[in-house]
Enzyme design. Structure first.
Site, PDB file in Angstrom:
ATOM      1  N   ASP A 228      -3.268   1.459  -2.829  1.00 51.35           N
ATOM      2  CA  ASP A 228      -2.212   1.875  -1.909  1.00 51.35           C
ATOM      3  C   ASP A 228      -1.931   0.803  -0.863  1.00 51.35           C
ATOM      4  OD1 ASP A 228      -4.797   2.342  -0.826  1.00 51.35           O
ATOM      5  OD2 ASP A 228      -3.886   3.517   0.781  1.00 51.35           O
ATOM      6  N   GLU A 229      -0.754   0.860  -0.281  1.00 51.76           N
ATOM      7  CA  GLU A 229      -0.358   0.101   0.907  1.00 51.76           C
ATOM      8  C   GLU A 229      -0.691  -1.394   0.819  1.00 51.76           C
ATOM      9  OE1 GLU A 229      -0.441   3.459   4.411  1.00 51.76           O
ATOM     10  OE2 GLU A 229      -2.351   2.433   3.982  1.00 51.76           O
ATOM     11  N   ILE A 230      -0.325  -1.987  -0.273  1.00 50.38           N
ATOM     12  CA  ILE A 230      -0.501  -3.440  -0.406  1.00 50.38           C
ATOM     13  C   ILE A 230       0.647  -4.107   0.337  1.00 50.38           C
ATOM     14  CG2 ILE A 230      -0.736  -5.357  -2.017  1.00 50.38           C
ATOM     15  CD1 ILE A 230      -1.479  -3.187  -4.145  1.00 50.38           C
TER      16      ILE A 230
END
Length: 621
Positions: free
Chosen positions: A346-348
């Protein structure tokens, strides 16, 4: 409303309100306050007595040697009679006896069809519970029975039975008999995410949460092990990750710690699924191996309050990164026996990579691309086989699906059948992603709307005066919303969901108030039939009772209304504790009072109607 304002003094309205008030008082005691609701239940109006010295729990001969069940029977015996350990100085509000019976319940008999103690996604948790209300010629007392296909179904049945017992300060009773319950969960995955990277949680804290989960029939501890702030998992192949990446020496989890938590959880019917978040949220990895993270200094320092370390991903272009990731995932997968392992994704933050020209140059040379999604696909191709080779299935946050999994151009080993997509955001249209994932054959988990750390977890963005009331927002969320047109096979791919307690504000001494009882709303949505969980108002009084039950069992569950829950925890902390005096009227007094109010209301209505038909004033001459 305007009508209420205009008629508030009207005698008819007064009479109606009085009748509603009386009716409400009876409604609260009309059925067992179970949480979560069973799939099917019938009950009567007889109250049985239970004497601690005469009551016992017996196991059928084929499972009498099961350590899991024998310890569970002892544990639930203690939970049933935990109030007896309190000081006699505590005064309890008495239970309301519907119809008193002379019969005493002396035995709970547990029978299990299979001795197999394998715990996985396919485990059968169903059970039947039967409690009679008469001895039918017997003189030795009554016997209740739990029958289940597995030991874990028997555990769920014992939890339900324990919730039926009441204590009034001197006597234990079991109201509403005869009771017949046929129960099984709606979804096989009913999880709670605990984040031990933002705040370290000792083993006792994790066990405490597992206990609370079992009281609510949740069955998956999603252990978010690593994140930007710390890497607490000790690994033999890469010891520097924990020795340098943990908050401090000793604030780590050894292989023995993991095994202890896994065993403790299994004995309560809870699976443990670890998450090793990558390639984003990996700043802590750089403490042990500085060369494997993409250190974007400008972005890190862009915040005036807290460094943006959550934006730091792995440097996928460094050959050492793939080696470290392979060692981490291989060893972590071997430490946790569950068939699933969570790999994050997530949230790269690609803005971080924009700072580092060497990464773009490498992509152009080796991938013939400047598309970061191609870089993520390259990383997945290298990392995920390490867990697939051990027979594991992978779980990813939804970003991995939206970036690469739904693109057939990528020839990835991640496919339907070996991968789960976990949905955690998307606004009111979150279900469109669920629909797309299951239409492609991917199993899915639901987390959207069940974030315990959010002030506005609701799909509608509704605010509450008390944050505890967000439990009603959780109760309004359903994994099947928007999937009405999905096929039966596609709907079976929705495994369930998780309540998520991210750890920024949840250290071991504050986590109870954050998680409980609000996570219980998610638990009921995932266990009970969909038709029975449509109305938070209907659930309200059962929810209050469950909050009190959690407190009485040592969980520091937040309260969302004034109440008093006598508990061993409270009594231990306040010596010579004395509960406030409670006025409790006998049932016959309440009935007589109700009849008097009905009579008064009838006379008042008649008087009012006669006064309406008479002249209101005489014409002055």
């Amino acid at each position: 409303t305007e009508m209420a304002k205009n008629h508030i003094g009207n005698p008819i309205w007064i009479a109606i309100l009085a009748l509603v008030t009386v009716a409400s008082a009876f409604t609260f005691s009309e059925k067992p306050f179970l949480w979560p609701q069973p799939a099917a239940m019938t009950y009567g109006n007889t109250t049985l007595s239970i004497q601690r010295s005469k009551f016992s729990i017996s196991l059928d001969s084929n499972v009498a040697s099961s350590q899991l069940l024998t310890t569970a029977a002892d544990r639930y015996y203690g939970l049933i009679f935990n109030h007896a350990a309190l000081s006699a100085q505590v005064t309890y509000p008495p239970s309301v006896a519907i119809v008193a019976a002379n019969d005493s319940l002396i035995l709970l008999k547990v029978t299990v069809a299979s001795t197999n103690e394998t715990l996985n996604l396919q485990t059968d948790e169903s059970y039947n519970l039967t409690i009679p209300n008469s001895a039918e010629g017997q003189t030795t007392g009554l016997t209740a029975t739990i029958s289940a296909n597995t030991v874990f179904g028997a555990l769920r049945g014992m939890e339900t039975f324990s919730q039926l017992i009441r204590y009034d300060g001197s006597d234990f009773t079991l109201p509403f008999t005869p009771i017949s319950i046929q129960d099984s969960p709606r979804f096989p995955w009913r999880g709670l995410l605990i984040d031990t990277a933002r705040h370290y949680h000792p083993i006792w804290s994790l066990k405490h949460q597992i206990d609370a989960m079992s009281y609510t029939k949740m069955n998956v501890l999603h252990w978010h092990m690593t994140d930007a702030e710390s890497f607490p998992l000790e690994l033999k192949k890469r010891p520097d990750l924990a020795s340098k990446g943990a908050w401090a020496p000793g604030y780590t989890y050894s292989a023995a710690d993991v095994a202890e938590v896994v065993e403790y959880a299994k004995n309560r019917g809870v699976r443990v699924v670890v998450e090793i978040d990558n390639p984003g949220h990996t700043y802590s990895w750089g403490k042990g191996y500085p060369q494997i993270i993409a250190l974007c200094e400008k972005l890190i320092q862009s915040s005036n309050t807290y460094p943006e370390i959550n934006s730091v991903p792995l440097d996928i272009t460094n050959p050492l990164t793939a080696q470290v990731v392979a060692d981490v995932l291989t060893e972590a997968a071997s430490m946790f026996p569950d068939e699933y392992i969570h790999l994050g994704g997530d949230e790269i933050n690609f803005q971080c990579l924009d700072e580092l020209s060497n990464i773009l140059q490498w992509m152009q040379t080796h991938l013939n691309s400047t598309n970061y999604e191609d870089l993520i696909a390259y990383h997945l191709n290298q990392s995920v086989p390490n867990v697939f080779n051990q027979g594991k299935k992978a779980i990813f946050w939804q970003e991995v699906f939206t970036m690469v999994l739904n693109n057939p151009a990528y020839n990835l080993p991640i496919k339907a059948g070996n991968t789960v997509v976990q949905v955690w955001f998307g606004g009111s249209q979150y279900y469109t992603l669920l629909q797309k994932a299951i239409s492609m054959g991917f199993e899915t988990l639901m987390s959207y709307g069940w974030y315990l750390d959010q002030q506005l977890p609701s799909i509608t963005g509704e605010t509450h005066y008390l944050f505890q009331d967000t439990w009603m927002d959780f109760y309004a969320v359903d994994p099947m919303t928007g999937l009405e047109n999905a096929t039966a096979a596609e709907k079976r791919l929705v495994l369930g969901g998780e309540a998520s307690q991210w750890g920024e504000t949840a250290h071991p001494y504050a986590i109870d108030e954050n998680v409980w009882p609000r996570a219980a709303a998610t638990a009921e949505k995932l266990w009970s039939p969909q038709a029975a969980t449509q109305n938070a108002n209907e659930a309200y009084h059962r929810f209050i009772r469950h909050q009190c039950r959690l407190v009485q069992r040592g969980v520091r569950a937040s309260s969302f209304r004034p109440n008093f829950c006598p508990s061993p925890l409270l009594d231990a902390e306040i010596p010579n504790a004395q509960a406030p005096n409670t006025v409790v009227l006998p049932i016959w007094v309440l009935v007589v009072g109700a009849l008097a109010i009905v009579l008064f209301g009838t006379m008042t209505i008649g008087f009012y109607l006669r006064s309406r038909s008479a002249p209101r004033y005489q014409q002055l001459e």
